[in-house]
Design an enzyme around this catalytic site. Structure first.
Site, PDB file in Angstrom:
ATOM      1  N   LYS A   1    -148.756  20.891 -48.900  1.00  0.00           N
ATOM      2  CA  LYS A   1    -148.513  21.523 -47.608  1.00  0.00           C
ATOM      3  C   LYS A   1    -147.060  21.414 -47.156  1.00  0.00           C
ATOM      4  CE  LYS A   1    -150.977  17.844 -45.134  1.00  0.00           C
ATOM      5  NZ  LYS A   1    -152.330  17.471 -45.321  1.00  0.00           N
ATOM      6  N   ARG A   2    -146.269  20.662 -47.897  1.00  0.00           N
ATOM      7  CA  ARG A   2    -144.853  20.579 -47.512  1.00  0.00           C
ATOM      8  C   ARG A   2    -144.149  21.929 -47.628  1.00  0.00           C
ATOM      9  NH1 ARG A   2    -142.802  17.228 -51.288  1.00  0.00           N
ATOM     10  NH2 ARG A   2    -144.893  16.637 -51.914  1.00  0.00           N
TER      11      ARG A   2
END
Ligand code: GLU
Length: 495
Positions: free
Chosen positions: A266-267
């Protein structure tokens, strides 16, 4: 024995562990199982794998269900989307409510000597593991309790002994083989695993055990799931064999990778369905996109409706190579779906975004459709409507600092003044594109300004800034009253 010999009815399932939002990988698994069931006139079951009490929450379950409903991947059996009450003949559909079923199967395996109570402590297991590693042997458990009789073990439990139930692999000296629907033949030598746990101390069953018992009792014929479960399949095959149960067909779908071929994280941006929903992606576009992460349409179609996918889906076009999650493509797919929607339908989707951002719009349905017809070509996401419609909302009109330069030019006052006069002299509330262009020409004649000296101050008088969406698109969506108010607000600086 396989299900094909027993029942022609295809039954697939999605079996999430409710520990957070529905991730794109999970959504893809759900989608493939759904499509396979639909394509084959079968049934799609939702089963909740919530035996990990520490991590599974009711909140997560509701989130997963909400995402599946958003994606319109509706299940034939499982917890009801609204009440969460079980619907279907082979429930309960939550593993936490099926504990007695697992116990019954474990008891049978124990009685038949295919599983045993093991009293090894964690320290003993760790010492075995260290010794095996030092000797270069596989770190399998070597339990002295494997050959105990059931009576002996029960007596120790009665005295307070703490035991797990282990599957006995010792007598198995063979390869297990599946014809994976995606990977073809996959061979697992039985010595890849040692005696593995079925029930923990306290009786809580482990995933591999529940999964087999449930897939069997729920008559699941096809299991499409993530590649990371391939290593579990061996243990599951062993349990099927011990119970003499038919084995479902398996298909292990490839990992979803980031653009740099790392596991999706999700970065780098949204990875869960609720984020896509909030960012203004359409459910059908997300499904279209994730379907293509590992599958392709036989005619190479890139833009597909759910119906197209249901008709064309087959496991032989599933791909074993890791699929790259291309965010630029996702946006493009979304834009294509969005632009293909009828305006009235699109408005219903755009409206909540406008409402959330506090953007006011006229209530006239004809105006709304007309505006979307012109705006949708500049939109990729539903949320893109917010800045576009904000331009038309008088309540949000302000002259931005970046407009100062254009307003400082010598001819700008004359330009805005002429613009205001011509708007005021217009005989109707609304403007066509041609009328706007004519007025702009006339402003040029009256003020003597041309090029950016003409266009930019007019733009500031309409939208408060010198750059942005073309006025010939915006002005026909605005009213004479609104344009006058805005022009007056700009002219006030010279009074
Ligand atoms: N609960 C497992 C997961 O969420 C399902 C595995 C399976 O489909 O067998 O990964």
């Amino acid at each position: 024995m396989s299900w094909r010999q027993i029942s022609p009815k295809v039954r697939t399932r999605f079996a999430p562990s409710p520990t957070g939002y529905l991730h794109v990988g999970g959504a893809r698994t759900a989608l493939y199982n759904y499509l396979y069931a639909k394509k084959n006139g079968g049934e799609f079951i939702l089963r909740i794998e919530d035996t990990d009490e520490a991590r599974s929450t009711e909140e997560s379950l509701k989130m997963v269900i909400q995402d599946l409903v958003w994606l319109n991947l509706l299940w034939d059996e499982g917890p009801d989307a609204g009440t969460l009450k079980d619907q279907g003949p082979v429930g309960p559909y939550r593993q936490s409510q099926r504990l007695s079923l697992y116990k019954d199967v474990a008891d049978k395996l124990l009685a038949e000597g295919k599983a045993y109570y093991c009293f090894l402590t964690d320290e003993e297991i760790e010492a075995q593991r260290q010794a095996a590693m030092a000797a270069g042997r596989p770190p399998h458990v070597n339990s002295p309790y494997a050959d105990w009789s059931l009576e002996q073990a029960r007596a120790k439990i009665a005295e307070g002994g703490k035991a797990v139930v282990r599957y006995k692999t010792k007598h198995l000296k063979k390869d297990y083989v599946i014809q994976d629907l995606i990977r073809g033949e996959v061979k697992f030598p039985s010595d890849m695993v040692g005696d593995f746990v079925l029930l923990r101390t306290g009786g809580m069953p482990v995933y591999n055990f529940c999964c087999v018992v449930d897939d069997h009792l729920m008559r699941i014929t096809h299991v499409l799931r993530a590649e990371e479960h391939l290593s579990n399949t061996l243990r599951q095959l062993m349990i099927y064999e011990a119970m003499n149960w038919p084995v479902p067909e398996f298909g292990h779908v490839s990992l979803v990778l980031d653009e740099d071929r790392q596991k999706l994280s999700k970065r780098k941006g949204a990875v869960s369905c609720n984020q896509f929903r909030e960012e203004g992606y359409l459910a059908e576009a997300v499904e279209n996109f994730i379907a293509l992460l590992g599958w392709s349409h036989p005619e190479g179609k890139e833009i597909m409706s759910m119906k197209d996918m249901e008709e064309a889906f087959s496991t032989d076009r599933l791909n074993a190579a890791g699929a790259v999650f291309d965010r630029v493509k996702l946006k493009w797919v979304n834009a294509m779906h969005l632009r293909a929607l009828p305006e009235a339908e699109l408005w219903a989707m755009v409206q909540p975004f406008l409402a959330k951002a506090g953007v006011q719009t006229p209530a006239d349905p004809a105006w709304r459709e007309r505006s979307l017809k012109v705006f949708k070509t500049s939109m990729e996401l539903l949320a893109d409507a917010v800045p576009l419609y904000s331009l038309l909302d008088d309540g949000k009109f302000t002259v931005l600092p970046e407009a100062e330069e254009a307003l400082g030019w010598e001819t700008s006052k004359a330009v805005v003044g002429a613009w205001r006069d011509l708007i005021a002299a217009h005989g109707r509330e609304d403007f066509t594109e041609e009328e706007f262009l004519k007025i702009q020409d006339e402003v040029k004649n009256r003020s003597g300004a041309k090029g950016k000296n003409l266009f930019m101050p007019v733009r500031v008088a309409v939208i408060g800034k010198p750059h942005g969406t073309e006025l010939k698109i915006l002005v026909p969506l605005m009213s004479q009253q609104s344009l006058l108010r805005r022009a007056d607000q700009v002219l006030a600086r010279w009074n």
